[in-house]
Write a protein that holds these residues in place. Structure first.
Motif, PDB file in Angstrom:
ATOM      1  N   HIS A  43       0.801  -1.235   0.000  1.00 51.61           N
ATOM      2  CA  HIS A  43       0.000   0.000   0.000  1.00 51.61           C
ATOM      3  C   HIS A  43       0.831   1.281   0.000  1.00 51.61           C
ATOM      4  N   GLY A  44       2.144   1.178   0.068  1.00 53.96           N
ATOM      5  CA  GLY A  44       2.966   2.381   0.127  1.00 53.96           C
ATOM      6  C   GLY A  44       3.035   2.920   1.550  1.00 53.96           C
ATOM      7  N   ALA A  45       3.968   3.819   1.777  1.00 58.39           N
ATOM      8  CA  ALA A  45       4.231   4.306   3.129  1.00 58.39           C
ATOM      9  C   ALA A  45       3.019   5.030   3.724  1.00 58.39           C
ATOM     10  N   ALA A  46       2.276   5.738   2.911  1.00 59.95           N
ATOM     11  CA  ALA A  46       1.145   6.500   3.432  1.00 59.95           C
ATOM     12  C   ALA A  46       0.038   5.579   3.953  1.00 59.95           C
ATOM     13  N   GLY A  47      -0.084   4.421   3.345  1.00 62.16           N
ATOM     14  CA  GLY A  47      -1.182   3.530   3.677  1.00 62.16           C
ATOM     15  C   GLY A  47      -1.256   3.173   5.145  1.00 62.16           C
ATOM     16  N   ALA A  48      -0.105   2.982   5.759  1.00 59.33           N
ATOM     17  CA  ALA A  48      -0.094   2.493   7.132  1.00 59.33           C
ATOM     18  C   ALA A  48      -0.735   3.465   8.116  1.00 59.33           C
ATOM     19  N   GLN A  49      -0.893   4.724   7.704  1.00 61.25           N
ATOM     20  CA  GLN A  49      -1.584   5.681   8.580  1.00 61.25           C
ATOM     21  C   GLN A  49      -3.043   5.279   8.797  1.00 61.25           C
ATOM     22  N   THR A  84      -7.032 -14.516   0.079  1.00 63.95           N
ATOM     23  CA  THR A  84      -7.828 -13.711   1.010  1.00 63.95           C
ATOM     24  C   THR A  84      -9.104 -13.203   0.349  1.00 63.95           C
ATOM     25  N   VAL A  85      -8.991 -12.767  -0.894  1.00 62.04           N
ATOM     26  CA  VAL A  85     -10.193 -12.325  -1.618  1.00 62.04           C
ATOM     27  C   VAL A  85     -11.198 -13.476  -1.710  1.00 62.04           C
ATOM     28  N   ALA A  86     -10.711 -14.659  -2.021  1.00 61.26           N
ATOM     29  CA  ALA A  86     -11.601 -15.821  -2.116  1.00 61.26           C
ATOM     30  C   ALA A  86     -12.287 -16.098  -0.780  1.00 61.26           C
ATOM     31  N   ALA A  87     -11.500 -16.139   0.281  1.00 61.45           N
ATOM     32  CA  ALA A  87     -12.046 -16.499   1.586  1.00 61.45           C
ATOM     33  C   ALA A  87     -13.062 -15.466   2.076  1.00 61.45           C
ATOM     34  N   LEU A  88     -12.726 -14.189   1.944  1.00 60.52           N
ATOM     35  CA  LEU A  88     -13.646 -13.157   2.446  1.00 60.52           C
ATOM     36  C   LEU A  88     -14.930 -13.118   1.624  1.00 60.52           C
ATOM     37  N   THR A  89     -14.823 -13.369   0.325  1.00 60.88           N
ATOM     38  CA  THR A  89     -16.038 -13.455  -0.490  1.00 60.88           C
ATOM     39  C   THR A  89     -16.914 -14.613  -0.015  1.00 60.88           C
ATOM     40  N   ALA A  90     -16.298 -15.749   0.216  1.00 54.82           N
ATOM     41  CA  ALA A  90     -17.053 -16.935   0.619  1.00 54.82           C
ATOM     42  C   ALA A  90     -17.695 -16.756   1.996  1.00 54.82           C
ATOM     43  N   MET A  91     -16.993 -16.091   2.921  1.00 57.35           N
ATOM     44  CA  MET A  91     -17.535 -15.909   4.263  1.00 57.35           C
ATOM     45  C   MET A  91     -18.757 -14.979   4.266  1.00 57.35           C
ATOM     46  N   GLY A  92     -18.696 -13.931   3.488  1.00 57.94           N
ATOM     47  CA  GLY A  92     -19.858 -13.056   3.347  1.00 57.94           C
ATOM     48  C   GLY A  92     -20.126 -12.161   4.538  1.00 57.94           C
ATOM     49  N   THR A  93     -19.222 -12.126   5.495  1.00 54.81           N
ATOM     50  CA  THR A  93     -19.432 -11.316   6.695  1.00 54.81           C
ATOM     51  C   THR A  93     -18.382 -10.214   6.833  1.00 54.81           C
ATOM     52  N   ALA A  94     -17.646  -9.961   5.786  1.00 52.83           N
ATOM     53  CA  ALA A  94     -16.502  -9.053   5.921  1.00 52.83           C
ATOM     54  C   ALA A  94     -16.379  -8.143   4.711  1.00 52.83           C
ATOM     55  N   ASN A  95     -17.442  -7.428   4.423  1.00 55.79           N
ATOM     56  CA  ASN A  95     -17.505  -6.590   3.228  1.00 55.79           C
ATOM     57  C   ASN A  95     -16.395  -5.538   3.187  1.00 55.79           C
ATOM     58  N   LEU A  96     -16.160  -4.889   4.304  1.00 53.73           N
ATOM     59  CA  LEU A  96     -15.143  -3.833   4.361  1.00 53.73           C
ATOM     60  C   LEU A  96     -13.753  -4.420   4.124  1.00 53.73           C
ATOM     61  N   VAL A 117      -9.352  -6.575  -2.031  1.00 56.17           N
ATOM     62  CA  VAL A 117      -9.437  -6.433  -3.492  1.00 56.17           C
ATOM     63  C   VAL A 117      -8.425  -5.375  -3.925  1.00 56.17           C
ATOM     64  N   ASP A 118      -8.366  -4.309  -3.163  1.00 58.56           N
ATOM     65  CA  ASP A 118      -7.393  -3.249  -3.443  1.00 58.56           C
ATOM     66  C   ASP A 118      -5.957  -3.781  -3.318  1.00 58.56           C
ATOM     67  N   VAL A 171     -14.365  -0.819  -5.328  1.00 57.57           N
ATOM     68  CA  VAL A 171     -12.912  -0.626  -5.330  1.00 57.57           C
ATOM     69  C   VAL A 171     -12.429  -0.207  -6.719  1.00 57.57           C
ATOM     70  N   PHE A 172     -12.962  -0.867  -7.736  1.00 50.59           N
ATOM     71  CA  PHE A 172     -12.554  -0.509  -9.101  1.00 50.59           C
ATOM     72  C   PHE A 172     -12.864   0.972  -9.366  1.00 50.59           C
ATOM     73  N   ALA A 173     -14.045   1.401  -8.950  1.00 49.78           N
ATOM     74  CA  ALA A 173     -14.448   2.797  -9.192  1.00 49.78           C
ATOM     75  C   ALA A 173     -13.558   3.762  -8.413  1.00 49.78           C
ATOM     76  N   ALA A 174     -13.233   3.400  -7.178  1.00 48.10           N
ATOM     77  CA  ALA A 174     -12.387   4.282  -6.359  1.00 48.10           C
ATOM     78  C   ALA A 174     -10.980   4.384  -6.958  1.00 48.10           C
ATOM     79  N   ARG A 175     -10.491   3.269  -7.447  1.00 46.97           N
ATOM     80  CA  ARG A 175      -9.156   3.294  -8.066  1.00 46.97           C
ATOM     81  C   ARG A 175      -9.166   4.126  -9.342  1.00 46.97           C
TER      82      ARG A 175
END
Lengths: 138, 138, 138, 138, 138, 138
Positions: D25-31, D70-82, D88-89, D127-131
């Protein structure tokens, strides 16, 4: 008659719940709550009163529809294999055929994925085999 | 007629799926897959062919029963709020009343817990309000 | 007193449930069931009677422990964001601190994964902010 | 450099975790962990140390594979939209294309059902739109 | 003493985690991680360091409360039968009675449904029986 | 050759699905659908056509990546133990090592919790043992 559960001192809700249960499983069936009573005293009463007396006995949906809804939900949840088997049995007792049970579980592949449906089939197959072994109508 | 989806080059399964969809939502409804096509090209076809053409169109259960089973399952799963609203709408389009929808969701409190039922009610209430605003039969 | 819910014709279980509820949220709180009554008539009664009157009022665990157990379970399930917020609020009303709530949610990272804990924190933060805005003790 | 997170007094595990994070995510991301620190003090450290320093930094699988899992698992779980949106990013930052993300989510329809896939697509589309809005490479 | 786990070269977090574990299960208990080490080398270390050393050892909640929260969460999740049994055992080791365990599981019927509670009871009953067979205090 | 499944009258999607299956499990493997056919006639066709022919055969991701995504997702879901074992086996057949499988499951501890990872390890260990007993490459 000797198999009937003792209703002395039980609430109206309990009686309604047991009547619902016996209408599906016969008088002998209700003895199956005895093991539960040994583990969690009083819980069988809560279960009979609330799930059967309060909810399943409500007039808005008929008993046959309710049992198939339960088969669908438990298949989709995938965390209630034992209860799914109980309700596959219940659903057949109230008139659903093996084919309709399988159809219900098939539909769950769409909503909960193929593993949920496959595990549902395996649970149903156990019930079908047990009923056949017991000479019950399929 | 101008609202009808273009079936040129589509498979028999697709046509069966769209026919199922339009029998519930009308010809205009199927345009709702356009947004999905923009995100995941080809997925709408998979969905229509498999979920509607292959599964929901199977003869073993009638369309009305199938839609209520879906409402039950999605309420119990608790991870598909948007899809639950779609299927509450579908269920009403095929003849279930608001009372029967609420009854189905109520029953899920038994199997998936009270939060699942409460969230199901809130989803259903949004659909009821939208239908009322659109002048649709409740 | 004028805020108190009308108990005419209500069951003993209902009265016990409402007493439990009011011991946590005060007399005004119970009005929050009105919206639910509009969607699913009679369900608020079932909820109050069963979840609060039958279960939460049982003597085997104290009210404070029960509320923290609920926060843990709803965080782990990850499908009940609204109900989690209600019970974070309840837990604080019965004496748990913000730090203890956060600690409970932290522990859920172990059992249900980090996303479940993160979503629990965000839910709790909303409740903390609402309580602060309302001048409630943190 | 001024955006870099302060590593004074931090463990080796933390430094490894932050290095992993910044490589994506680059140095700024960790903030972005600052908000979390305000809600659950110390949890961001646990998360960075354990999830990124201990687990994601393990040598057995490369970073690119890990993010898609991780994308696969979180999609399958369905409880972790954020969290799904975050990953995905991340997955795109480490080189997966939009098409490969969509393909991964599509596959989850098989294992977790169509609603899980649909909700995954909607998360990915955000995410695609935000990017795109941020002028990031798709 | 000969049963004690070898702490040579282990981190402070590991030592804290093992100390937590042994305070509940005794020195012999920690040998139970050997089988895990054979399957997933190094994972037992991660588990002991993070779940026990980092999380369960945090000061914000006492050990007894933490174990009951875990029983509640695992019952509600319904996907961790083996771990639920371990933690029912842990909870009893730190002082909760059979009745309080059952009460905790009972409460989960409200939040996660009756099947989750029933499966929790069956798991607990296995632990109760094993403890009785081993002559442990109930 | 005599083990090959009979493709007479089967759709192109079915043939594509079986080809995918046989590329992983060999010609004899596909006979494993016979038991399913006995329980839910026609479902094996749906499964082969949709999950393997339509989805897994899509060009956007290679077969090796797809199998590891499935291991991740099924581990995280925690409701598909049998299917997880099948796909651990598939993943090894397409070239993932035991270490990479274990690494994938380890990562799921982060997203779905430690019980999900532990149960994943136990499932994988069963597959590893069965493969070793059968003299298959680890």
């Amino acid at each position: 008659m000797s198999d009937s559960i003792d209703l002395t001192g039980k609430s109206e809700r309990y009686k309604k719940g047991i009547a619902y249960y016996e209408s599906i499983h016969g008088a002998a069936g209700a003895q199956s709550f005895d093991a539960l009573e040994g583990i969690a005293p009083g819980f069988a009463d809560l279960l009979i009163e609330f799930t059967l007396g309060d909810v399943h006995s409500r007039p808005g949906l008929d008993i046959k529809t309710r049992e198939l809804l339960t088969v669908a939900a438990l298949t989709a949840m995938g965390t209630a294999n034992l209860q799914l088997k109980t309700h596959v049995d219940s659903a057949m007792n109230v008139g659903w055929t093996k084919e309709e049970i399988i159809e219900t579980i098939t539909q769950m592949a769409v909503y909960a994925g193929f593993p949920a449906a496959l595990n549902g089939f395996f649970a149903a197959a156990e019930v079908f085999a047990a009923r056949e072994a017991a000479g019950q109508e399929a």
